[in-house]
Enzyme design. Structure first.
Site, PDB file in Angstrom:
ATOM      1  N   ASP A 104       0.858  -1.170   0.000  1.00 31.67           N
ATOM      2  CA  ASP A 104       0.000   0.000   0.000  1.00 31.67           C
ATOM      3  C   ASP A 104       0.908   1.238   0.000  1.00 31.67           C
ATOM      4  O   ASP A 104       1.889   1.280  -0.739  1.00 31.67           O
ATOM      5  CB  ASP A 104      -0.939  -0.061   1.217  1.00 31.67           C
ATOM      6  CG  ASP A 104      -2.011   1.011   1.216  1.00 31.67           C
ATOM      7  OD1 ASP A 104      -2.923   0.949   0.383  1.00 31.67           O
ATOM      8  OD2 ASP A 104      -1.921   1.932   2.062  1.00 31.67           O
ATOM      9  N   TYR A 229      -3.114  10.129   2.375  1.00 37.43           N
ATOM     10  CA  TYR A 229      -4.153  10.696   1.512  1.00 37.43           C
ATOM     11  C   TYR A 229      -3.944  12.166   1.161  1.00 37.43           C
ATOM     12  O   TYR A 229      -4.015  12.549  -0.011  1.00 37.43           O
ATOM     13  CB  TYR A 229      -5.533  10.458   2.140  1.00 37.43           C
ATOM     14  CG  TYR A 229      -5.765   8.975   2.297  1.00 37.43           C
ATOM     15  CD1 TYR A 229      -5.996   8.179   1.177  1.00 37.43           C
ATOM     16  CD2 TYR A 229      -5.681   8.343   3.537  1.00 37.43           C
ATOM     17  CE1 TYR A 229      -6.156   6.810   1.288  1.00 37.43           C
ATOM     18  CE2 TYR A 229      -5.834   6.982   3.659  1.00 37.43           C
ATOM     19  CZ  TYR A 229      -6.067   6.223   2.536  1.00 37.43           C
ATOM     20  OH  TYR A 229      -6.198   4.870   2.647  1.00 37.43           O
ATOM     21  N   HIS A 289      -6.412  -6.790  -1.584  1.00 33.83           N
ATOM     22  CA  HIS A 289      -5.498  -5.728  -1.145  1.00 33.83           C
ATOM     23  C   HIS A 289      -4.655  -6.174   0.042  1.00 33.83           C
ATOM     24  O   HIS A 289      -3.574  -5.643   0.271  1.00 33.83           O
ATOM     25  CB  HIS A 289      -6.312  -4.484  -0.782  1.00 33.83           C
ATOM     26  CG  HIS A 289      -5.492  -3.262  -0.560  1.00 33.83           C
ATOM     27  ND1 HIS A 289      -4.697  -2.700  -1.528  1.00 33.83           N
ATOM     28  CD2 HIS A 289      -5.329  -2.485   0.544  1.00 33.83           C
ATOM     29  CE1 HIS A 289      -4.084  -1.627  -1.048  1.00 33.83           C
ATOM     30  NE2 HIS A 289      -4.452  -1.484   0.211  1.00 33.83           N
TER      31      HIS A 289
END
Length: 311
Positions: A104, A229, A289
């Site tokens: 990730d 983010y 994921h």
């Protein structure tokens, strides 16, 4: 099994970072870099596997995550800090060269470290995120796309704040384990995309959820919303990057990230080969994921094979 893993704190660049470690470094050291909504615990299966094979495994909680200190709120979060933290950790532990394993957003500092410090890197293996020489572009994604929503000031804080930490982590784990990209409709928030009646993935137990929730109870979500983010547009820009070390990319074909703009093309078209001459890509057909938790034995075999191929 996880009780074999030892825990400590290390003062790194002004912050006390939590390190999970196991193994004796007979054959080398592997540094594991987690993503969101994860912590060191996401690597528990891989840490024990490499330790049993003769390697030392080190998995820090990234700055601002888990049991590691929070950076000051008035200091801008940068990707360069994550690379510098890895370098400071291995310097403090007197380790000359390491294998890096990232997942990730942890893939970004893993790739960047290998490019900036090839003399300290034996190889880099990343799960779910292909290398990009610059920031990812999500302009073509719908307004309800979770990354766009979580970039907005105060919006995810208000969304998460409706629930306790355990419920937030539970919901994100459920959403991120699916093959569809999390997108909210108009009038809906991301936390509305799953409720308590939605079962956890079969490979993720209530005890696993407790482990994650306990650490996010300490850290909260302030810094995790900053990195990754709200800092994605500030990802490191590399000019003519060339990896001088082996690169191994593992992608679950049911990972929702595989549907991000340009991701599949970067991997299947040979684009990554232009940056990494010594590149291997493996696809896991049913992999999500969280493939390293979903199929730990398969990922462990791939990881150990990579380590042994580059003694």
């Amino acid at each position: 099994m996880a009780h074999q893993i030892e825990h400590s704190h290390l003062l790194v660049r002004g912050l006390n970072l939590h390190l999970a470690q196991v193994g004796k470094d007979e054959l080398g050291t592997v540094v594991f870099l987690h993503g969101f909504p994860e912590i060191w615990y996401t690597w528990r299966h891989q840490m024990l596997a490499v330790a049993a094979a003769g390697y030392r495994a080190i998995a820090p909680d990234s700055r601002g995550y888990g049991l590691s200190d929070q950076p000051p709120e008035d200091v801008e979060a940068t990707w360069e800090d994550l690379v510098a933290d890895v370098l400071a950790i291995i310097d403090a532990l007197s380790i000359q060269k390491v294998f890096l394993v990232g997942k990730d957003y942890g893939a970004m500092p893993a790739y960047d470290f290998a490019l900036r410090h090839p003399d300290r890197t034996r190889g880099v293996m990343c799960l779910g995120i292909p290398f990009s020489p610059g920031p990812f572009n999500f302009d073509t994604m719908p307004e309800g796309f979770y990354i766009l929503r979580w970039r907005e000031p105060d919006r995810p804080e208000a969304d998460f704040g409706r629930h306790d930490v355990r419920r937030v982590v539970r919901t994100i784990y459920i959403l991120f384990s699916r093959s569809d990209v999390p997108v909210a409709e108009e009038g809906q928030e991301i936390m509305d995309l799953a409720d308590l009646s939605t079962p956890l993935p079969p490979w993720f137990t209530e005890e696993d959820l407790d482990a994650y929730a306990a650490l996010y109870e300490k850290s909260g979500f302030r810094y995790p919303l900053e990195i990754p983010y709200r800092a994605l547009h500030r990802m490191t820009k590399h000019v003519d990057p060339k990896f001088q070390v082996p690169v191994f990319m593992v992608m679950g074909e049911k990972d929702y990230c595989f549907k991000f703009p340009g991701f599949e093309t970067a991997m299947r078209s040979g684009v990554m080969n232009t940056f990494a001459p010594d590149l291997k890509i493996t696809y896991i057909p049913e992999g999500s994921h969280f493939v390293q938790e979903q199929f730990p034995d398969q990922v462990n075999d791939l990881l150990l094979g990579f380590l042994k191929d580059h003694p």
